[in-house]
Design a protein around this motif. Structure first.
Motif, short mmCIF file in Angstrom:
data_model
loop_
_atom_site.label_atom_id
_atom_site.label_comp_id
_atom_site.label_asym_id
_atom_site.label_seq_id
_atom_site.Cartn_x
_atom_site.Cartn_y
_atom_site.Cartn_z
N LEU A 153 58.51 2.03 102.85
CA LEU A 153 59.64 1.50 103.58
C LEU A 153 59.95 1.92 104.95
N GLN A 154 60.09 1.34 105.84
CA GLN A 154 60.68 1.77 107.39
C GLN A 154 62.08 2.70 106.99
N ALA A 155 62.43 3.34 107.88
CA ALA A 155 63.68 4.23 107.69
C ALA A 155 64.75 3.26 108.01
N ASP A 156 64.55 2.15 108.90
CA ASP A 156 65.72 1.30 109.39
C ASP A 156 65.61 0.32 108.47
N SER A 157 64.97 0.05 107.30
CA SER A 157 65.14 -1.07 106.41
C SER A 157 66.61 -0.84 105.77
N ALA A 158 66.99 -2.24 105.67
CA ALA A 158 68.32 -2.49 105.05
C ALA A 158 68.17 -2.63 103.47
N ILE A 159 68.82 -1.87 102.77
CA ILE A 159 68.59 -1.86 101.35
C ILE A 159 70.04 -2.16 100.60
N PHE A 160 70.00 -2.93 99.74
CA PHE A 160 71.21 -3.28 98.79
C PHE A 160 70.80 -2.81 97.52
N ILE A 161 71.93 -2.05 96.93
CA ILE A 161 71.75 -1.46 95.64
C ILE A 161 72.53 -2.00 94.57
N ALA A 162 72.17 -2.31 93.49
CA ALA A 162 72.92 -2.82 92.33
C ALA A 162 72.45 -2.35 91.23
N GLN A 163 73.23 -2.59 90.23
CA GLN A 163 73.16 -2.29 88.73
C GLN A 163 73.24 -3.36 87.78
N GLY A 164 72.63 -3.45 86.72
CA GLY A 164 72.86 -4.61 85.83
C GLY A 164 74.03 -4.41 84.98
N HIS A 165 74.34 -5.30 84.00
CA HIS A 165 75.02 -5.14 83.00
C HIS A 165 74.71 -4.40 81.95
N PHE A 166 73.47 -4.16 81.81
CA PHE A 166 72.89 -3.54 80.53
C PHE A 166 73.51 -2.17 80.11
N VAL A 167 74.18 -2.29 78.70
CA VAL A 167 74.80 -0.93 78.06
C VAL A 167 73.59 -0.10 77.70
N PRO A 168 73.42 1.09 78.10
CA PRO A 168 72.09 1.89 77.59
C PRO A 168 72.19 2.07 76.23
N ALA A 169 71.02 2.21 75.77
CA ALA A 169 70.67 2.42 74.02
C ALA A 169 70.98 4.02 74.04
N GLY A 170 71.48 4.45 72.78
CA GLY A 170 71.68 5.81 72.53
C GLY A 170 73.13 6.51 72.70
N GLU A 171 73.12 7.47 72.34
CA GLU A 171 74.64 8.08 72.22
C GLU A 171 75.29 8.55 73.39
N ALA A 172 75.61 7.58 74.43
CA ALA A 172 76.38 7.61 75.60
C ALA A 172 77.10 6.55 76.17
N TYR A 173 77.92 6.70 76.82
CA TYR A 173 78.76 5.61 77.27
C TYR A 173 79.18 5.83 78.95
N PRO A 174 78.17 5.91 79.76
CA PRO A 174 78.29 6.00 81.16
C PRO A 174 79.16 4.89 81.57
N ARG A 175 79.84 5.23 82.75
CA ARG A 175 80.76 4.30 83.59
C ARG A 175 79.89 3.28 84.03
N PRO A 176 80.45 1.94 84.10
CA PRO A 176 79.67 0.80 84.28
C PRO A 176 78.69 0.89 85.49
N ASN A 177 79.07 1.15 86.79
CA ASN A 177 78.33 1.44 88.01
C ASN A 177 77.76 2.47 88.33
N VAL A 178 77.66 3.42 87.60
CA VAL A 178 77.05 4.96 87.62
C VAL A 178 75.74 5.09 88.40
N VAL A 179 75.03 4.10 87.87
CA VAL A 179 73.59 4.24 88.34
C VAL A 179 73.56 3.63 89.75
N ALA A 180 74.28 2.79 90.05
CA ALA A 180 74.29 2.16 91.75
C ALA A 180 74.79 3.33 92.28
N ASP A 181 76.00 3.72 91.90
CA ASP A 181 76.76 4.93 92.83
C ASP A 181 75.79 6.28 93.06
#
Length: 204
Positions: free
Chosen positions: A53-81
């Protein structure tokens, strides 16, 4: 323990052979060996393409509603953050959704924001192992001792055409030296910085 010392010895030997290596290069080689033997946090990213990508590319970051499999309960938007924090150093025109979104919602918000691309992510799996005395007192399970780990999946989509530019799978694993009071989401920043660097064609 023998494997750890062997890895450290190999790292020092490589540094000595380098002779003219800069101090920063020697430090990075040593860090890499410490990651390989499990003392420091480690991550591996698998990409489907070498798209840049070019450095001036405008990027919108979002995370899905999926709850991760496994023994963890991260806050909902932590990947996007985490992705936003990792990308903003390299892409000045980056924005993120305030909360998890479905893919169509994310594309619509990205389009409304005037972005060229959307980085859509989900925490596929996460394993938050016992890492504090409090957690040990709560769980008392010896098989839950160990280092945290997780898997994040990414899609990079061109908003104007809907073309899937790249997909990536990032595996993260904690290190023995950072085992205390950490969670799988604490391991995400560095791999997102590296992914941003690779999108720009930089080493990372």
């Amino acid at each position: 323990m023998r494997v750890i010392f062997r890895g450290l010895g190999l790292g020092l030997w490589v540094c000595l052979l380098g002779g003219c290596m800069k101090v920063s290069d020697m430090a990075e080689v040593s860090r890499q060996h410490l990651r390989d033997v499990g003392l420091l946090d480690h991550s591996v990213a698998q990409r489907s393409s070498g798209w840049r990508l070019q450095a001036d590319s405008a990027i919108f970051i979002a995370q899905g509603h999926f709850v991760p499999a496994g023994e963890a309960y991260p806050r909902p938007n932590v990947v996007a953050d985490s992705a936003f924090t990792g990308f903003v150093e390299y892409f000045p025109r980056v924005r993120r959704a305030a909360q998890p979104l479905g893919l169509e919602e994310a594309l619509e918000q990205g389009r409304h924001a005037g972005s060229h691309y959307i980085l859509y992510s989900r925490f596929a799996s996460a394993d938050d192992r016992i890492g504090t005395y409090e957690e040990w007192n709560e769980q008392r399970a010896a098989n839950r001792l160990g280092v945290d780990s997780g898997v994040v999946q990414l899609m990079l989509i061109e908003i104007g055409t809907g073309y899937l530019v790249d997909t990536a799978r990032i595996r993260v694993r904690g290190g023995l030296l950072s085992i205390y009071d950490t969670r799988p989401e604490d391991l995400l920043l560095r791999p997102f910085q590296q992914y941003a660097q690779r999108l720009l064609g930089l080493s990372g």
